[in-house]
Scaffold this active site. Structure first.
Site, PDB file in Angstrom:
ATOM      1  CE  LYS A  80      -2.327  -1.276   3.653  1.00 19.56           C
ATOM      2  NZ  LYS A  80      -1.782  -2.652   3.811  1.00 19.56           N
ATOM      3  CB  THR A  81       3.767   2.303   2.080  1.00 15.39           C
ATOM      4  OG1 THR A  81       3.041   2.183   3.300  1.00 15.39           O
ATOM      5  CG2 THR A  81       4.684   3.510   2.162  1.00 15.39           C
ATOM      6  NE  ARG A 233       5.886  -4.817   5.259  1.00 15.67           N
ATOM      7  CZ  ARG A 233       4.870  -4.132   5.784  1.00 15.67           C
ATOM      8  NH1 ARG A 233       4.270  -4.581   6.873  1.00 15.67           N
ATOM      9  NH2 ARG A 233       4.456  -3.015   5.221  1.00 15.67           N
TER      10      ARG A 233
END
Length: 356
Positions: A80-81, A233
């Protein structure tokens, strides 16, 4: 008159707000920053989302307008970032980043909004944790590109409306249901980010290995993709740890043997389940006869915060079919019994159900 001057001074000091950072300039982890794709063409997976987003961005550029406010929804670690930064890069504008918990008072939010530039991107992470007073300030800022500021106190107080440059608000959340309807309805673009499949994760791992100059075999990439819980991640984190195992225990090349050995030492199986995942399933089965059990009770039983349980562990267990949420609580499935080798307990529970 003294109060009026004091409030104006406070308004001038808003620009010194320290709860915001500029994209890629104040990243705490330089290595993670290197792995982040900068443009949509480098972003792996989420093809439909990328196709739609590229059209919206191109249309906004051709009209020479800021992109409409964008709402990013998805579990932690899915990008999202990164997507917020990509939007700014594709639009050729700067980005200012903050998180909702860092915004304590209206003054904090006003300080950021009065500093945004024309066409810039303002990113708020975990926007579902925004306080109601700040949320109401955002309503006017998003729709009218203005904020209301109260000058003076008591009977002499009055409201001054401050104009803002047109900007794009990008809000990210892991709990879309916790965002109020008035706020979510003001976003013109909504993007749901799903877990990645193994092929997409393999592409991400191969790209990261190239950037970090890590030697890894094709079979090892595919095996690592299966262990990464559908999350980039986690895939990048495991890749770094396997690099350590390969350096110390091998010849520097990550092979399938290194992956098996490393995952075993990290307590991760080939389904991507960690020790705590299996502990959650085992607790529901052995302590609560397979469920249903409430989230608070379960979090106490496994010694895990309820937020971690709901945001990190449960989504993947549900996606893989080991756990299900019901109105009465959490329940394990037959697949969970088979995973833990507890099918005999399940059959015993079913027999007791027949008896009674």
């Amino acid at each position: 008159m003294e109060d009026f001057e004091t409030d104006l001074k406070d308004l001038d000091e808003l620009q010194s707000s320290s709860v915001v950072s500029t994209s890629f300039q104040q990243e705490a982890d330089v290595q993670e920053n290197i792995l982040r794709p900068k443009m949509l063409c480098d972003f792996q997976g989420q093809q439909q989302l990328k196709d739609n987003l590229s059209i919206f961005i191109r249309a906004a550029r051709e009209r020479e307008e800021p992109l409409d406010h964008t709402f990013l929804i998805g579990p932690p670690g899915l990008g999202k970032t990164t997507l917020a930064s990509i939007i700014a890069n594709e639009m050729g504008s700067e980005i200012r980043m903050t998180s909702a918990p860092a915004l304590d008072k209206p003054k904090d939010l006003a300080g950021i909004l009065t500093n945004v530039t024309e066409g810039s991107v303002f990113f708020i992470d975990e926007i579902h944790r925004l306080k109601p007073a700040l949320e109401e300030m955002l309503y006017i800022a998003m729709e009218d590109f203005e904020i209301d500021w109260v000058i003076g106190q008591g009977p002499a107080a009055r409201t001054m409306r401050i104009p803002l440059p047109k900007f794009t608000l990008v809000g990210a959340t892991t709990k879309a249901g916790s965002v109020s309807s008035p706020l979510s309805s003001r976003f013109g673009i909504t993007c749901h980010i799903e877990f990645y499949n193994e092929k997409e994760l393999a592409q991400i791992i191969a790209r990261s290995a190239t950037i970090m100059d890590i030697s890894i075999s094709k079979d090892a990439i595919d095996l690592l993709a299966k262990c990464s819980r559908g999350t980039p991640r986690i895939a990048n984190r495991l890749l770094k740890r396997l690099r350590d195992f390969a350096t110390v225990l091998g010849d520097g090349i990550i092979t399938t043997e290194i992956v098996h050995h490393g995952m075993g030492r990290l307590g991760i199986d080939l389904n991507g389940l960690e020790k705590q995942d299996r502990n959650i399933l085992r607790t529901i089965i052995e302590f609560y006869d397979g469920g249903p059990v409430g989230a608070e009770t379960l979090s106490i039983s496994v010694g895990e915060a309820i937020e971690s349980l709901e945001d990190f562990y449960e989504p993947y267990l549900i996606q893989k079919g080991y756990l299900k949420r019901t109105p009465r609580g959490r329940m394990t499935t037959k697949k969970a019994y088979d995973l833990l080798g507890l099918s005999s307990i399940r059959n015993s529970n079913e027999d007791q159900g027949i008896l009674f």
